[in-house]
Design a protein around this motif. Structure first.
Motif, PDB file in Angstrom:
ATOM      1  N   VAL A 366       0.857  -1.187   0.000  1.00  0.00           N
ATOM      2  CA  VAL A 366       0.000   0.000   0.000  1.00  0.00           C
ATOM      3  C   VAL A 366       0.891   1.235   0.000  1.00  0.00           C
ATOM      4  O   VAL A 366       2.063   1.173   0.365  1.00  0.00           O
ATOM      5  CB  VAL A 366      -0.911   0.075   1.259  1.00  0.00           C
ATOM      6  CG1 VAL A 366      -1.941  -1.028   1.263  1.00  0.00           C
ATOM      7  CG2 VAL A 366      -0.076   0.081   2.524  1.00  0.00           C
ATOM      8  N   GLU A 367       0.307   2.347  -0.431  1.00  0.00           N
ATOM      9  CA  GLU A 367       1.022   3.630  -0.302  1.00  0.00           C
ATOM     10  C   GLU A 367       0.274   4.492   0.702  1.00  0.00           C
ATOM     11  O   GLU A 367      -0.949   4.664   0.600  1.00  0.00           O
ATOM     12  CB  GLU A 367       1.113   4.352  -1.648  1.00  0.00           C
ATOM     13  CG  GLU A 367       1.746   5.742  -1.499  1.00  0.00           C
ATOM     14  CD  GLU A 367       2.099   6.428  -2.811  1.00  0.00           C
ATOM     15  OE1 GLU A 367       1.778   5.888  -3.896  1.00  0.00           O
ATOM     16  OE2 GLU A 367       2.715   7.506  -2.743  1.00  0.00           O
ATOM     17  N   ALA A 368       1.025   5.020   1.666  1.00  0.00           N
ATOM     18  CA  ALA A 368       0.431   5.906   2.677  1.00  0.00           C
ATOM     19  C   ALA A 368       0.342   7.310   2.099  1.00  0.00           C
ATOM     20  O   ALA A 368       1.326   7.840   1.572  1.00  0.00           O
ATOM     21  CB  ALA A 368       1.303   5.920   3.932  1.00  0.00           C
ATOM     22  N   VAL A 427       5.920   5.129   1.721  1.00  0.00           N
ATOM     23  CA  VAL A 427       5.692   6.439   2.341  1.00  0.00           C
ATOM     24  C   VAL A 427       6.455   7.486   1.516  1.00  0.00           C
ATOM     25  O   VAL A 427       7.604   7.262   1.135  1.00  0.00           O
ATOM     26  CB  VAL A 427       6.189   6.450   3.806  1.00  0.00           C
ATOM     27  CG1 VAL A 427       6.011   7.830   4.429  1.00  0.00           C
ATOM     28  CG2 VAL A 427       5.441   5.397   4.637  1.00  0.00           C
ATOM     29  N   ASN A 428       5.793   8.602   1.243  1.00  0.00           N
ATOM     30  CA  ASN A 428       6.429   9.652   0.436  1.00  0.00           C
ATOM     31  C   ASN A 428       7.356  10.524   1.268  1.00  0.00           C
ATOM     32  O   ASN A 428       7.077  10.824   2.417  1.00  0.00           O
ATOM     33  CB  ASN A 428       5.358  10.546  -0.194  1.00  0.00           C
ATOM     34  CG  ASN A 428       4.544   9.798  -1.218  1.00  0.00           C
ATOM     35  OD1 ASN A 428       5.017   9.517  -2.312  1.00  0.00           O
ATOM     36  ND2 ASN A 428       3.324   9.418  -0.839  1.00  0.00           N
ATOM     37  N   LEU A 429       8.433  10.942   0.641  1.00  0.00           N
ATOM     38  CA  LEU A 429       9.399  11.820   1.304  1.00  0.00           C
ATOM     39  C   LEU A 429       9.453  13.136   0.576  1.00  0.00           C
ATOM     40  O   LEU A 429       9.308  13.176  -0.642  1.00  0.00           O
ATOM     41  CB  LEU A 429      10.808  11.238   1.163  1.00  0.00           C
ATOM     42  CG  LEU A 429      11.284  10.212   2.140  1.00  0.00           C
ATOM     43  CD1 LEU A 429      12.782  10.094   2.004  1.00  0.00           C
ATOM     44  CD2 LEU A 429      10.914  10.625   3.537  1.00  0.00           C
ATOM     45  N   LEU A 459      10.510   4.074   0.818  1.00  0.00           N
ATOM     46  CA  LEU A 459      10.387   5.534   0.833  1.00  0.00           C
ATOM     47  C   LEU A 459      10.430   6.041  -0.604  1.00  0.00           C
ATOM     48  O   LEU A 459      11.273   5.612  -1.394  1.00  0.00           O
ATOM     49  CB  LEU A 459      11.512   6.160   1.673  1.00  0.00           C
ATOM     50  CG  LEU A 459      11.436   5.812   3.172  1.00  0.00           C
ATOM     51  CD1 LEU A 459      12.598   6.418   3.948  1.00  0.00           C
ATOM     52  CD2 LEU A 459      10.108   6.268   3.789  1.00  0.00           C
ATOM     53  N   GLU A 460       9.496   6.930  -0.917  1.00  0.00           N
ATOM     54  CA  GLU A 460       9.382   7.395  -2.303  1.00  0.00           C
ATOM     55  C   GLU A 460       9.922   8.815  -2.444  1.00  0.00           C
ATOM     56  O   GLU A 460       9.511   9.717  -1.709  1.00  0.00           O
ATOM     57  CB  GLU A 460       7.910   7.355  -2.750  1.00  0.00           C
ATOM     58  CG  GLU A 460       7.343   5.954  -2.635  1.00  0.00           C
ATOM     59  CD  GLU A 460       6.020   5.753  -3.365  1.00  0.00           C
ATOM     60  OE1 GLU A 460       5.545   4.613  -3.408  1.00  0.00           O
ATOM     61  OE2 GLU A 460       5.463   6.737  -3.890  1.00  0.00           O
ATOM     62  N   VAL A 461      10.829   8.969  -3.381  1.00  0.00           N
ATOM     63  CA  VAL A 461      11.375  10.307  -3.643  1.00  0.00           C
ATOM     64  C   VAL A 461      11.110  10.657  -5.104  1.00  0.00           C
ATOM     65  O   VAL A 461      10.998   9.780  -5.953  1.00  0.00           O
ATOM     66  CB  VAL A 461      12.894  10.377  -3.363  1.00  0.00           C
ATOM     67  CG1 VAL A 461      13.169  10.176  -1.897  1.00  0.00           C
ATOM     68  CG2 VAL A 461      13.658   9.355  -4.183  1.00  0.00           C
ATOM     69  N   LEU A 488      11.527   5.610  -6.984  1.00  0.00           N
ATOM     70  CA  LEU A 488      11.571   6.882  -7.694  1.00  0.00           C
ATOM     71  C   LEU A 488      10.142   7.185  -8.125  1.00  0.00           C
ATOM     72  O   LEU A 488       9.570   6.467  -8.942  1.00  0.00           O
ATOM     73  CB  LEU A 488      12.486   6.708  -8.904  1.00  0.00           C
ATOM     74  CG  LEU A 488      12.954   7.954  -9.604  1.00  0.00           C
ATOM     75  CD1 LEU A 488      13.677   8.864  -8.635  1.00  0.00           C
ATOM     76  CD2 LEU A 488      13.893   7.563 -10.745  1.00  0.00           C
ATOM     77  N   ASP A 489       9.574   8.250  -7.526  1.00  0.00           N
ATOM     78  CA  ASP A 489       8.153   8.557  -7.733  1.00  0.00           C
ATOM     79  C   ASP A 489       7.967   9.412  -8.989  1.00  0.00           C
ATOM     80  O   ASP A 489       8.879  10.119  -9.408  1.00  0.00           O
ATOM     81  CB  ASP A 489       7.643   9.332  -6.520  1.00  0.00           C
ATOM     82  CG  ASP A 489       6.163   9.084  -6.248  1.00  0.00           C
ATOM     83  OD1 ASP A 489       5.479   8.545  -7.132  1.00  0.00           O
ATOM     84  OD2 ASP A 489       5.712   9.433  -5.145  1.00  0.00           O
ATOM     85  N   ASP A 490       6.796   9.367  -9.561  1.00  0.00           N
ATOM     86  CA  ASP A 490       6.412  10.259 -10.664  1.00  0.00           C
ATOM     87  C   ASP A 490       7.421  10.253 -11.802  1.00  0.00           C
ATOM     88  O   ASP A 490       7.717  11.300 -12.389  1.00  0.00           O
ATOM     89  CB  ASP A 490       6.231  11.715 -10.164  1.00  0.00           C
ATOM     90  CG  ASP A 490       5.280  11.805  -8.987  1.00  0.00           C
ATOM     91  OD1 ASP A 490       4.525  10.842  -8.764  1.00  0.00           O
ATOM     92  OD2 ASP A 490       5.292  12.828  -8.290  1.00  0.00           O
ATOM     93  N   VAL A 509      10.853   1.889  -9.788  1.00  0.00           N
ATOM     94  CA  VAL A 509      10.527   3.096 -10.551  1.00  0.00           C
ATOM     95  C   VAL A 509       9.016   3.165 -10.681  1.00  0.00           C
ATOM     96  O   VAL A 509       8.389   2.200 -11.137  1.00  0.00           O
ATOM     97  CB  VAL A 509      11.163   3.031 -11.965  1.00  0.00           C
ATOM     98  CG1 VAL A 509      10.780   4.286 -12.758  1.00  0.00           C
ATOM     99  CG2 VAL A 509      12.670   2.895 -11.868  1.00  0.00           C
ATOM    100  N   LYS A 510       8.434   4.280 -10.245  1.00  0.00           N
ATOM    101  CA  LYS A 510       6.986   4.445 -10.388  1.00  0.00           C
ATOM    102  C   LYS A 510       6.727   5.342 -11.595  1.00  0.00           C
ATOM    103  O   LYS A 510       7.120   6.520 -11.598  1.00  0.00           O
ATOM    104  CB  LYS A 510       6.386   5.055  -9.115  1.00  0.00           C
ATOM    105  CG  LYS A 510       6.556   4.136  -7.903  1.00  0.00           C
ATOM    106  CD  LYS A 510       5.822   4.653  -6.684  1.00  0.00           C
ATOM    107  CE  LYS A 510       4.329   4.358  -6.772  1.00  0.00           C
ATOM    108  NZ  LYS A 510       3.674   4.587  -5.460  1.00  0.00           N
ATOM    109  N   ILE A 511       6.060   4.776 -12.594  1.00  0.00           N
ATOM    110  CA  ILE A 511       5.830   5.528 -13.832  1.00  0.00           C
ATOM    111  C   ILE A 511       4.648   6.463 -13.629  1.00  0.00           C
ATOM    112  O   ILE A 511       3.566   6.031 -13.197  1.00  0.00           O
ATOM    113  CB  ILE A 511       5.568   4.563 -15.007  1.00  0.00           C
ATOM    114  CG1 ILE A 511       6.764   3.599 -15.128  1.00  0.00           C
ATOM    115  CG2 ILE A 511       5.354   5.323 -16.304  1.00  0.00           C
ATOM    116  CD1 ILE A 511       6.502   2.427 -16.054  1.00  0.00           C
TER     117      ILE A 511
HETATM  118 MG    MG Z   1       4.195   8.382  -3.994  1.00  0.00          MG
END
Ligand code: MG
Ligand code: C2E
Ligand code: MG
Length: 591
Positions: A366-368, A427-429, A459-461, A488-490, A509-511
């Motif tokens: 899951v993503e918080a 979790v996003n940073l 952790l997502e950056v 790696l987000d976005d 890697v999140k596309i």
């Molecule tokens: Mg994210």
């Protein structure tokens, strides 16, 4: 022929009579024996009913110490006192200010004293003026950089606003106010110490002065001014340049660019190479506010816009920015309250695994995502407050809250559902969190407190963050050393390319949704997704397709062997109890 002795005597008398200094001869107890006219003129205002018979009595009110001084002076002759200042207490005839006399007392022999009295009013006035000027200059100068300070800048602005109001011709030359703020000054100060921070400020001041110096002007000492320009420091890492008589706004913008270029060059201080670019807000005279503080505030608002756009740039103020800034200030105040009153909460969006056999793994992770239950505005999405939190230094508190809540929830789900619970917590940073000194220790403490296994935390950056300077890269490696995964987000929205993916210490890697949402309609986007998946796979990285909303989008990313998918097609972000219900329902279907 010898001069006639009576002529010589007369000449001497004339000399003493006309001397522009008061002379008096007295006995040791002050009885006046001789007095020239200047002395009686000067002393008369102090005389009582006995006239000028006794010097000590005449001066008793302003120099009562004289008899004692004479008595204490045991040498047969010499200077008893010199240049003693005596306030007379009456207005000076010429200046109107209170008259001051200067008295010197000489012991001529064992019986006589010689007093000289002079009018020191002008001298005292001059001294006071010099002192006043010095104090005024000190109060208007920044001690560290020797630049004019906020007070001096305000005065200059007041003058310019006044002269502009007197000649309100829109075509006339205008003044421009350039407000400059260092982009990374706080980090430098926090990580390398205040001593280096101070040196950096002095270097920045030199660069600002240097960029303004007209070519060929040679050395300009720190306190000096180039005509028509004023460069000052008005606080911390905030500098102001005021340009007078600018013909056009683009001239002022050219100076802004020159200043930013000068400030962007690396600094070497005590062996440290420091990069500290700056953001600049420009307020243009014609539309400027009508008082100095308001002009500085407007330039400051534009400066903050420059920072929000990523820094190292200039933004020209426009009045619409005022309203946006006010809105942000409201959010900031409310957000402080939100933290104190537990108005923030976390929702979770499933990230499902796409198995090669076509099956879906609903418990992959899951993503918080943080939410704010605002007492008046209802649920506020993170897009409306994360950046404000970053700007006002609240992001640390927000980020730590989300991380701790997410870790605790993860552990409690594991205890409750075992294998059926989500296996990864994302979790996003934000940029500001990574830059905070001691933050890695905070992460370690949160993991320990919540008993969260590091390997289950991702952790997502964002791209632009991960591609940043050495410091940030170092922090990312420290997180990896704790066993935490990085994503790696976005991906696709920033400026790092596929060819530099191997440089980043990430596992996943999140596309970005902007690619995925066109996966089924645009060949171009399909190709980009395919290339990303292939490069990521070759580097041993996972891929997640973000923002899947339709079956056909899912079909495309699945056919391109994306490992995971996240999007409204599966579920919107859900509060924890609803997430568990969602999982239960999928398990029930699968069973
Ligand atoms: Mg994210
Ligand atoms: P993100 O990390 O890329 O999170 C995904 C965002 O896309 C979420 O928006 C999510 O609700 C949205 N989304 C997911 N699936 C779909 C879909 O199918 N269609 C559409 N239209 N949107 C979808 P959200 O929750 O508004 O978050 C926005 C961004 O705010 C996040 O982007 C993340 O960058 C940031 N953010 C959220 N929570 C936090 C946090 O706790 N800390 C930090 N630093 N940033 C956060
Ligand atoms: Mg994203």
């Amino acid at each position: 022929m010898l001069p006639d002795p009576s002529d010589a005597y007369e000449a001497l008398m004339q000399f003493l009579y006309r001397a522009p200094i008061g002379l008096a001869q007295t006995t040791l107890d002050g009885s006046v024996e001789m007095l020239n006219p200047m002395a009686s003129n000067l002393l008369m205002p102090l005389a009582n009913e006995h006239g000028l018979d006794n010097l000590f009595e005449v001066l008793a009110a302003v120099a009562p110490q004289l008899p004692l001084m004479v008595e204490a002076f045991i040498e047969p002759s010499g200077v008893i006192c010199e240049g003693l200042r005596l306030p007379v207490g009456v207005a000076h005839a010429a200046t109107g200010s209170l008259q001051v006399l200067s008295l010197s007392l000489l012991k001529l022999d064992r019986e006589r004293l010689m007093a000289t009295v002079a009018d020191a009013t002008f001298e005292v006035q001059r001294e006071q003026e010099t002192l006043h000027r010095r104090l005024r200059n000190a109060a208007r100068t920044d001690a560290l950089t020797r630049m004019p300070n906020r007070e001096a800048v305000r005065e200059e602005l007041q003058r310019l606003i006044g002269s502009q109001a007197a000649a309100p011709d829109a075509d006339a030359p205008q003044f421009a106010v350039l407000l400059i703020n260092g982009d990374r000054f706080r980090q430098v100060n926090d990580s390398l110490g205040q001593g280096i921070g101070d040196q950096l400020l002095m270097h920045m001041a030199d660069r600002v002065r240097g960029a303004l110096r007209p070519t060929g002007a040679g050395f300009i000492p720190p306190g000096a001014r180039v005509p028509g320009q004023l460069a000052g420091r008005i606080g911390g890492d905030e500098f102001v340049v005021v340009l007078e008589s600018m013909r056009s706004r683009s001239d002022a913008e050219r100076v802004a660019i020159r200043l930013l270029d000068a400030l962007a060059r690396p600094y070497v201080i005590d062996g440290h190479e420091i990069v500290c670019c700056a953001s600049l807000g420009l307020a243009w005279g014609a539309g400027a506010a009508s008082d100095p503080d308001a002009v500085l505030r407007d330039a400051g608002i534009a400066m903050v816009e420059a920072k929000r756009a990523g820094g190292n740039r200039h933004v020209v103020f426009d009045p619409g920015m005022r309203e946006r800034a006010a809105r942000r200030a409201d959010i900031e105040a409310d957000l402080r309250q939100a933290l104190a009153e537990d108005q923030l909460f976390v929702v979770y969006q499933p990230v499902v695994g796409l198995r090669p056999d076509g099956a879906v793994d609903h418990a992959a992770g899951v993503e918080a995502l943080v939410r704010w239950r605002h007492p008046l505005r209802g649920i506020v999405p993170p897009g409306d407050f994360i950046q404000v939190a970053e700007e006002c230094g609240l992001i640390g508190a927000v980020g730590d809250f989300v991380l701790e809540r997410a870790c605790r929830d993860y552990v409690s789900w594991q205890a409750r559902m075992g294998n059926a619970a989500p296996r990864l917590m994302a979790v996003n940073l934000s940029r500001a969190q990574l830059g905070q000194p001691g933050w890695i220790d905070t992460v370690r403490a949160i993991l320990e407190r919540s008993s969260m296994p590091a390997a289950a935390l991702q952790l997502e950056v964002t791209e632009s963050l991960a591609a940043q300077d050495q410091d940030i890269q170092g922090r990312l490696h420290e997180l990896k050393a704790l066993g935490i995964k990085l994503a790696l987000d976005d991906f696709g929205t920033g400026y790092s390319s596929l060819s530099s993916l191997h440089l980043l210490p990430v596992d996943t890697v999140k596309i970005d949704r902007s690619f995925v949402c066109q996966a089924d309609t645009s060949a171009h986007h399909r190709v980009l997704i395919e290339a990303t998946v292939k490069v990521a796979q070759s580097l041993g990285m996972n891929t997640v397709a973000e923002g899947i909303e339709t079956q056909s989008q899912l079909d495309v990313v699945r056919s391109q062997r994306c490992d995971k998918a996240q999007g409204y097609l599966y579920s919107r972000p859900l509060p924890a109890p609803e997430l568990l219900a969602w999982l239960d329902a999928r398990m029930a279907v699968a069973a």
